[in-house]
Each structure stands twice: as structure tokens, then as C-alpha cells.
Design a protein around this motif. Structure first.
Motif, PDB file in Angstrom:
ATOM      1  N   ASP A   1      40.075  26.363  33.768  1.00  9.81           N
ATOM      2  CA  ASP A   1      38.954  26.343  32.681  1.00  9.81           C
ATOM      3  C   ASP A   1      38.945  27.878  32.310  1.00  9.81           C
ATOM      4  O   ASP A   1      38.908  28.599  33.246  1.00  9.81           O
ATOM      5  N   PRO A   2      39.369  28.071  31.218  1.00 11.04           N
ATOM      6  CA  PRO A   2      39.507  29.424  30.694  1.00 11.04           C
ATOM      7  C   PRO A   2      38.146  30.068  30.908  1.00 11.04           C
ATOM      8  O   PRO A   2      37.961  31.464  30.747  1.00 11.04           O
TER       9      PRO A   2
ATOM     10  N   GLY B   1      39.065  37.822  29.790  1.00 10.12           N
ATOM     11  CA  GLY B   1      38.391  39.090  29.649  1.00 10.12           C
ATOM     12  C   GLY B   1      38.203  40.099  30.827  1.00 10.12           C
ATOM     13  O   GLY B   1      38.202  40.944  31.082  1.00 10.12           O
ATOM     14  N   LEU B   2      38.431  39.210  32.128  1.00 17.23           N
ATOM     15  CA  LEU B   2      38.235  39.495  33.324  1.00 17.23           C
ATOM     16  C   LEU B   2      39.377  40.302  33.730  1.00 17.23           C
ATOM     17  O   LEU B   2      39.297  41.384  34.398  1.00 17.23           O
ATOM     18  N   THR B   3      40.524  39.715  33.451  1.00 19.31           N
ATOM     19  CA  THR B   3      41.723  40.531  33.736  1.00 19.31           C
ATOM     20  C   THR B   3      41.986  41.782  32.948  1.00 19.31           C
ATOM     21  O   THR B   3      42.516  42.797  33.685  1.00 19.31           O
ATOM     22  N   TYR B   4      41.440  41.879  31.645  1.00 16.67           N
ATOM     23  CA  TYR B   4      41.360  43.046  31.036  1.00 16.67           C
ATOM     24  C   TYR B   4      40.405  44.100  31.763  1.00 16.67           C
ATOM     25  O   TYR B   4      40.679  45.352  31.739  1.00 16.67           O
ATOM     26  N   MET B   5      39.429  43.633  32.125  1.00 14.48           N
ATOM     27  CA  MET B   5      38.458  44.550  32.792  1.00 14.48           C
ATOM     28  C   MET B   5      39.096  45.114  34.150  1.00 14.48           C
ATOM     29  O   MET B   5      38.952  46.178  34.353  1.00 14.48           O
TER      30      MET B   5
ATOM     31  N   PRO C   1      51.855  49.786  34.451  1.00 14.68           N
ATOM     32  CA  PRO C   1      52.143  48.384  34.730  1.00 14.68           C
ATOM     33  C   PRO C   1      51.208  47.453  35.377  1.00 14.68           C
ATOM     34  O   PRO C   1      51.334  46.065  35.207  1.00 14.68           O
ATOM     35  N   VAL C   2      50.311  48.151  36.230  1.00  6.32           N
ATOM     36  CA  VAL C   2      49.310  47.202  36.794  1.00  6.32           C
ATOM     37  C   VAL C   2      48.405  46.304  35.926  1.00  6.32           C
ATOM     38  O   VAL C   2      47.841  45.281  36.124  1.00  6.32           O
ATOM     39  N   GLY C   3      48.120  46.934  34.814  1.00  7.29           N
ATOM     40  CA  GLY C   3      47.382  46.485  33.633  1.00  7.29           C
ATOM     41  C   GLY C   3      48.081  45.117  32.986  1.00  7.29           C
ATOM     42  O   GLY C   3      47.607  44.182  32.910  1.00  7.29           O
ATOM     43  N   LEU C   4      49.576  45.612  32.922  1.00  6.81           N
ATOM     44  CA  LEU C   4      50.313  44.494  32.156  1.00  6.81           C
ATOM     45  C   LEU C   4      50.181  43.271  33.164  1.00  6.81           C
ATOM     46  O   LEU C   4      50.420  42.126  32.900  1.00  6.81           O
ATOM     47  N   ALA C   5      50.346  43.519  34.516  1.00  7.58           N
ATOM     48  CA  ALA C   5      50.296  42.557  35.610  1.00  7.58           C
ATOM     49  C   ALA C   5      49.174  41.535  35.430  1.00  7.58           C
ATOM     50  O   ALA C   5      48.987  40.346  35.480  1.00  7.58           O
TER      51      ALA C   5
ATOM     52  N   GLY D   1      47.340  41.278  32.867  1.00  6.86           N
ATOM     53  CA  GLY D   1      47.557  40.442  31.467  1.00  6.86           C
ATOM     54  C   GLY D   1      48.317  39.265  31.624  1.00  6.86           C
ATOM     55  O   GLY D   1      47.891  38.002  31.273  1.00  6.86           O
ATOM     56  N   ARG D   2      49.388  39.479  32.463  1.00 10.45           N
ATOM     57  CA  ARG D   2      50.151  38.049  32.868  1.00 10.45           C
ATOM     58  C   ARG D   2      49.463  37.111  33.622  1.00 10.45           C
ATOM     59  O   ARG D   2      49.771  35.899  33.584  1.00 10.45           O
ATOM     60  N   ILE D   3      48.571  37.578  34.491  1.00  6.60           N
ATOM     61  CA  ILE D   3      47.746  36.529  35.334  1.00  6.60           C
ATOM     62  C   ILE D   3      47.009  35.999  34.224  1.00  6.60           C
ATOM     63  O   ILE D   3      46.737  34.778  34.361  1.00  6.60           O
ATOM     64  N   GLY D   4      46.238  36.553  33.447  1.00  6.08           N
ATOM     65  CA  GLY D   4      45.734  36.028  32.384  1.00  6.08           C
ATOM     66  C   GLY D   4      46.378  35.032  31.423  1.00  6.08           C
ATOM     67  O   GLY D   4      45.754  33.755  31.237  1.00  6.08           O
TER      68      GLY D   4
END
Length: 265
Positions: free
Chosen positions: A8-9, A23-27, A135-139, A141-144
Motif C-alpha cells: 500500500d503506497p 514521502g517517508l523515503t524523502y524524509m 548516494p544514501v539519499g539516492l538509495a 529513493g530507490r527503496i521508494g
């Protein structure tokens, strides 16, 4: 053969307020940037240059604005220019999805240039500071992307132990979970390499150049496993748009790293 669990998104609902996983992955990405950049400014060469935790917080603000505006405008320009020329107001409808990393990078670079100008700092000094933290931020985002079941991979051999069916693709074809490949390459591996490389002082511009080379290379490789955008397909030389955008990125990184080394020598 695995099947994507179709999460569920929406991670949490509080009355009319819905908190999305993306949104949580961005945070999480922003929080990790604060943590890592705060450690970076405690390194002796940054402390001697007068960097503080307050600077890190200001950099995050500039970076968030840059990545959102650049990512959205880059998607419109690089991937669907014809559509957004006809529907320009939809560029601002970020909740409908559609962000470009390469556009986001350009947006961040513009934001860092503005920050450097206002604070009278060298642009490459600023980018060298933040490069290992990205890179950790990119990681995240990919989980999102994986949770949302989007940006799935190309068809895979069904015997591949981690081949996965993405029902969101409208087919039962087993695919590469390319979001996880990108999480590992552009996220975790690139972070480790850059963090280790930047543990000692480098000539100005070298860490930034290493980031451009590393991200460009890993993204280029990952694109061989990622399904090309249906409205673009593969372009010249059977390369995706993502790969073509990586070519100038790698070239710029090589030039920057080489020029930095020569200046230092």
C-alpha cells in the motif's frame, strides 16, 4: 519466481492526512544528509575553512528546492517535452509523479552555485562537501520506487532466483528488480567508495568529479536491467535515455577530476 507484494503506497493515515511511503523515503534521505554532512564539516580541513552545522542546514534547504524543481523540470524536458509543451500547467503537478535524477542534479548544482555565491565560497568546495552524502539519499529513493512497484526491470530468465513479477506492469513476465540493483550500486556501493575516498583531503574538485564518474558509470550499468520508458523505448545504439544522459555526466567527471589533479600537481 517472486511476486512483488504490492505494498500500500500509504504508510499511515491520520484522519484526512495520508503519509506516503515515498514521502517517508524523502524524509529519510534528508535526515541522512544532515547526519553525514554534519560529520563532514567536522573534518579538519572543513573546520579550518569555517564550515558549521548551520551551513549544513542551509545547504539542505537549498538542495531540497533544487532537487524538486530540477527533477520535475528535467523530467518534462528530457522525457516528455512534447507533452508538457501542450500541458504546461501539469509540470507543477508533482503528485502525479515524474522526476528525473539528472534534472535534479542540475537543479542541485544551480542551488549550490547560488549558495556559494551568497556565502562567498568556492562552488567546487561546496560540491566536494556534499558529494559523498548524496548516494544514501539516492538509495532511499530507490527503496521508494520498489515499494511503489514502479520503474521495474527488463524481462529476466525465470530461473533467476530473484526474478520478480511486477503486477503493476500489466503482465506476469518475470523481471529484474532493477530498483534494488540501483539501490545497491548508485546508493550503497557508491556511498562507501566516495566516503572512503573523501576521508582525507583531496584537491578541490576531485571528490565532485569522482561522484560524477561513479554515479554515471553505475547508472549506465543499471540501465541495462531497467525497463526503458514505454513512451521512449531504446534510442540510438540501443541505449536508453538514462544511459545517454550518463555519457556527458561521466565525461564531465573525468575532465573535472583530471583538471583538479593537474592543478594540484
Amino acid at each position: 519466481m517472486l511476486v512483488h507484494p504490492q505494498f500500500d503506497p500509504i504508510a499511515l493515515s491520520l484522519g484526512p492526512v495520508q503519509v506516503h511511503w515515498y514521502g517517508l523515503t524523502y524524509m529519510a534521505a534528508f535526515g541522512l544528509f544532515l547526519l553525514l554532512a554534519a560529520r563532514r564539516v567536522r573534518q579538519p580541513w572543513f573546520e579550518q575553512a569555517g564550515w558549521t552545522r548551520r551551513d549544513v542546514e542551509d545547504l539542505l534547504f537549498f538542495g531540497v528546492v533544487g532537487v524538486v524543481l530540477g527533477g520535475r523540470l528535467g523530467y518534462a524536458l528530457f522525457y516528455k517535452p512534447g507533452y508538457y509543451v501542450m500541458h504546461p500547467l501539469e509540470i507543477f503537478m508533482v503528485w502525479r509523479g515524474g522526476m528525473s535524477f539528472h534534472g535534479g542534479l542540475l537543479g542541485v548544482l544551480a542551488a549550490m552555485a547560488l549558495y556559494a555565491r551568497r556565502r562567498e565560497r568556492r562552488f567546487l568546495e561546496v560540491t566536494d562537501l556534499i558529494a559523498p552524502c548524496i548516494p544514501v539519499g539516492l538509495a532511499c529513493g530507490r527503496i521508494g520506487n520498489f515499494i511503489n512497484g514502479e520503474l521495474w526491470g527488463r524481462a529476466a530468465d525465470p530461473s533467476l532466483p530473484w526474478a520478480m513479477v511486477f503486477p503493476q506492469s500489466g503482465s506476469d513476465i518475470p523481471r529484474h528488480p532493477s530498483q534494488l540493483y540501483q539501490f545497491g550500486l548508485e546508493g550503497v556501493l557508491l556511498f562507501v567508495l566516495l566516503w572512503l575516498y573523501a576521508r582525507k583531503p583531496r584537491p578541490i574538485g576531485q571528490v565532485s568529479g569522482a561522484f560524477l564518474i561513479g554515479y554515471g558509470f553505475f547508472r549506465f550499468v543499471a540501465e541495462y536491467f531497467r525497463e526503458p520508458d514505454s513512451f521512449l523505448g531504446l534510442l540510438a545504439l540501443n541505449m536508453s535515455m538514462g544511459q545517454w544522459l550518463c555519457v556527458p555526466m561521466i565525461a564531465a567527471g573525468v575532465l573535472l577530476w583530471t583538471a583538479s589533479r593537474r592543478r594540484a600537481g
